[in-house]
Motif scaffolding. Structure first.
Motif, PDB file in Angstrom:
ATOM      1  N   SER A   1      49.998 -25.300  68.318  1.00 35.05           N
ATOM      2  CA  SER A   1      48.907 -24.487  68.857  1.00 35.05           C
ATOM      3  C   SER A   1      49.403 -23.127  69.312  1.00 35.05           C
ATOM      4  N   LEU A   2      50.547 -23.116  69.992  1.00 30.76           N
ATOM      5  CA  LEU A   2      51.104 -21.845  70.455  1.00 30.76           C
ATOM      6  C   LEU A   2      51.489 -20.940  69.290  1.00 30.76           C
ATOM      7  N   ILE A   3      52.137 -21.522  68.281  1.00 34.38           N
ATOM      8  CA  ILE A   3      52.562 -20.731  67.124  1.00 34.38           C
ATOM      9  C   ILE A   3      51.357 -20.154  66.384  1.00 34.38           C
ATOM     10  N   SER A   4      50.328 -20.977  66.189  1.00 31.29           N
ATOM     11  CA  SER A   4      49.145 -20.499  65.475  1.00 31.29           C
ATOM     12  C   SER A   4      48.448 -19.394  66.244  1.00 31.29           C
ATOM     13  N   SER A   5      48.408 -19.528  67.585  1.00 31.85           N
ATOM     14  CA  SER A   5      47.766 -18.489  68.390  1.00 31.85           C
ATOM     15  C   SER A   5      48.500 -17.162  68.280  1.00 31.85           C
ATOM     16  N   LEU A   6      49.823 -17.236  68.127  1.00 33.30           N
ATOM     17  CA  LEU A   6      50.631 -16.015  68.071  1.00 33.30           C
ATOM     18  C   LEU A   6      50.639 -15.358  66.688  1.00 33.30           C
TER      19      LEU A   6
ATOM     20  N   THR B   1      39.972 -12.988  57.426  1.00 33.41           N
ATOM     21  CA  THR B   1      38.770 -13.315  58.183  1.00 33.41           C
ATOM     22  C   THR B   1      38.049 -14.471  57.516  1.00 33.41           C
ATOM     23  N   ILE B   2      37.217 -15.176  58.294  1.00 40.71           N
ATOM     24  CA  ILE B   2      36.357 -16.233  57.789  1.00 40.71           C
ATOM     25  C   ILE B   2      34.950 -15.964  58.306  1.00 40.71           C
ATOM     26  N   PRO B   3      33.909 -16.484  57.654  1.00 40.09           N
ATOM     27  CA  PRO B   3      32.544 -16.241  58.143  1.00 40.09           C
ATOM     28  C   PRO B   3      32.279 -16.992  59.438  1.00 40.09           C
TER      29      PRO B   3
ATOM     30  N   THR C   1      31.785 -23.288  59.989  1.00 38.88           N
ATOM     31  CA  THR C   1      33.094 -22.944  60.573  1.00 38.88           C
ATOM     32  C   THR C   1      33.127 -23.270  62.064  1.00 38.88           C
ATOM     33  N   ARG C   2      32.005 -23.086  62.752  1.00 37.32           N
ATOM     34  CA  ARG C   2      31.965 -23.415  64.181  1.00 37.32           C
ATOM     35  C   ARG C   2      32.072 -24.919  64.399  1.00 37.32           C
ATOM     36  N   LEU C   3      31.344 -25.697  63.598  1.00 42.45           N
ATOM     37  CA  LEU C   3      31.396 -27.151  63.748  1.00 42.45           C
ATOM     38  C   LEU C   3      32.806 -27.662  63.472  1.00 42.45           C
ATOM     39  N   THR C   4      33.440 -27.157  62.414  1.00 45.10           N
ATOM     40  CA  THR C   4      34.803 -27.574  62.082  1.00 45.10           C
ATOM     41  C   THR C   4      35.783 -27.206  63.187  1.00 45.10           C
TER      42      THR C   4
ATOM     43  N   ALA D   1      42.376 -23.944  69.111  1.00 44.01           N
ATOM     44  CA  ALA D   1      41.575 -24.012  67.881  1.00 44.01           C
ATOM     45  C   ALA D   1      40.457 -22.981  67.925  1.00 44.01           C
ATOM     46  N   VAL D   2      39.811 -22.848  69.074  1.00 41.17           N
ATOM     47  CA  VAL D   2      38.736 -21.872  69.211  1.00 41.17           C
ATOM     48  C   VAL D   2      39.300 -20.459  69.240  1.00 41.17           C
ATOM     49  N   SER D   3      40.483 -20.313  69.817  1.00 38.74           N
ATOM     50  CA  SER D   3      41.135 -19.003  69.816  1.00 38.74           C
ATOM     51  C   SER D   3      41.434 -18.557  68.391  1.00 38.74           C
ATOM     52  N   ALA D   4      41.910 -19.484  67.555  1.00 45.17           N
ATOM     53  CA  ALA D   4      42.173 -19.163  66.155  1.00 45.17           C
ATOM     54  C   ALA D   4      40.884 -18.764  65.442  1.00 45.17           C
ATOM     55  N   TYR D   5      39.790 -19.492  65.722  1.00 46.44           N
ATOM     56  CA  TYR D   5      38.488 -19.161  65.143  1.00 46.44           C
ATOM     57  C   TYR D   5      38.064 -17.749  65.563  1.00 46.44           C
ATOM     58  N   ALA D   6      38.265 -17.425  66.832  1.00 45.34           N
ATOM     59  CA  ALA D   6      37.871 -16.105  67.331  1.00 45.34           C
ATOM     60  C   ALA D   6      38.648 -14.999  66.629  1.00 45.34           C
ATOM     61  N   VAL D   7      39.937 -15.237  66.407  1.00 48.52           N
ATOM     62  CA  VAL D   7      40.765 -14.238  65.719  1.00 48.52           C
ATOM     63  C   VAL D   7      40.302 -14.058  64.279  1.00 48.52           C
ATOM     64  N   LEU D   8      40.050 -15.170  63.593  1.00 49.31           N
ATOM     65  CA  LEU D   8      39.707 -15.117  62.169  1.00 49.31           C
ATOM     66  C   LEU D   8      38.286 -14.613  61.914  1.00 49.31           C
ATOM     67  N   THR D   9      37.416 -14.669  62.931  1.00 47.75           N
ATOM     68  CA  THR D   9      36.049 -14.160  62.766  1.00 47.75           C
ATOM     69  C   THR D   9      35.842 -12.822  63.474  1.00 47.75           C
ATOM     70  N   LYS D  10      36.913 -12.287  64.068  1.00 45.78           N
ATOM     71  CA  LYS D  10      36.834 -11.009  64.789  1.00 45.78           C
ATOM     72  C   LYS D  10      35.805 -11.069  65.921  1.00 45.78           C
ATOM     73  N   TRP D  11      35.788 -12.176  66.634  1.00 46.84           N
ATOM     74  CA  TRP D  11      34.866 -12.364  67.746  1.00 46.84           C
ATOM     75  C   TRP D  11      35.259 -11.444  68.896  1.00 46.84           C
TER      76      TRP D  11
END
Length: 208
Positions: free
Chosen positions: A108-113, A121-123, A128-131, A149-159
């Motif tokens: 988790s730490l490595i993926s966040s970094l 990016t992902i849509p 994607t939110r459910l996954t 996991a949500v942090s990774a989603y935020a990065v990939l969707t530019k939240w």
């Protein structure tokens, strides 16, 4: 006060400090220490319980900026994801479970970094939110760390950061509460057996 109790309180204080400053990180910071000081089962339950309080305390200050449609999709996935996470943690012996929790936190730490450096990016949609919620819920129940996991989603969707941090708080409350309930149903003996004075101390360090 016993040294173990002091270390438990200090670990929870550091986790709550991280949660207040960054909006996440309670489980990542306090989880490894509480698992070693207690055991993988009651340690993660304690991470979840204190994480609920830490997230709620941040949420009361940021609720106006939460993005509620995203929250509903993520929370639905998290509730479902806690089921396999709780089943996995209850079926493993203590030593392998300690290794698994440590490995999940390191990943988790490595993926966040690293995800932010990929430039991909992902849509941002229901799928994607459910996954993301599913992964987060499973991680919360198994390792007490549902935020990455949500942090990774935020990065990939530019939240946008402020909206993400605000939405993350009620999401973590729902996800960690579901994890506690599910683990209680599957393995009722996981509740941390701490003295009343220790519980009071935990409340004080969370407020601090």
């Amino acid at each position: 006060m016993e040294p173990v109790v002091v270390l438990i309180l200090f670990a929870v204080f550091l986790g709550a400090l991280s949660q207040r400053v960054t909006g996440m990180g309670f489980g990542l910071v306090s989880g490894p220490f509480l698992v070693l000081l207690l055991d993988p089962f009651s340690g993660i339950i304690l991470v979840n319980i204190c994480g609920i309080v830490a997230s709620f305390s941040v949420f009361v200050r940021t609720f106006a900026e939460a993005e509620w449609p995203s929250f509903r999709h993520l929370a639905l996935g998290a509730v479902i994801g806690t089921i396999p996470g709780a089943l996995l943690s209850s079926s493993m012996p203590t030593p392998p479970l300690q290794i698994l929790i440590g490995a999940l936190i390191v990943v988790s730490l490595i993926s966040s970094l690293t995800l932010g450096k990929l430039g991909r990016t992902i849509p941002a949609n229901f799928g994607t939110r459910l996954t993301t919620g599913l992964f987060s819920g499973a991680m919360s129940a198994a390792a007490g760390a549902g935020g990455p996991a949500v942090s990774a989603y935020a990065v990939l969707t530019k939240w946008e950061q402020r909206s993400f941090a605000a939405t993350l708080q009620p999401f973590l409350v729902v996800g960690t509460t579901s994890a506690v309930v599910m683990k209680g149903i599957i393995n009722g003996g996981t509740w941390p057996h701490l003295e009343v004075a220790v519980w009071i101390g935990l409340g004080l360090v969370l407020v601090a």
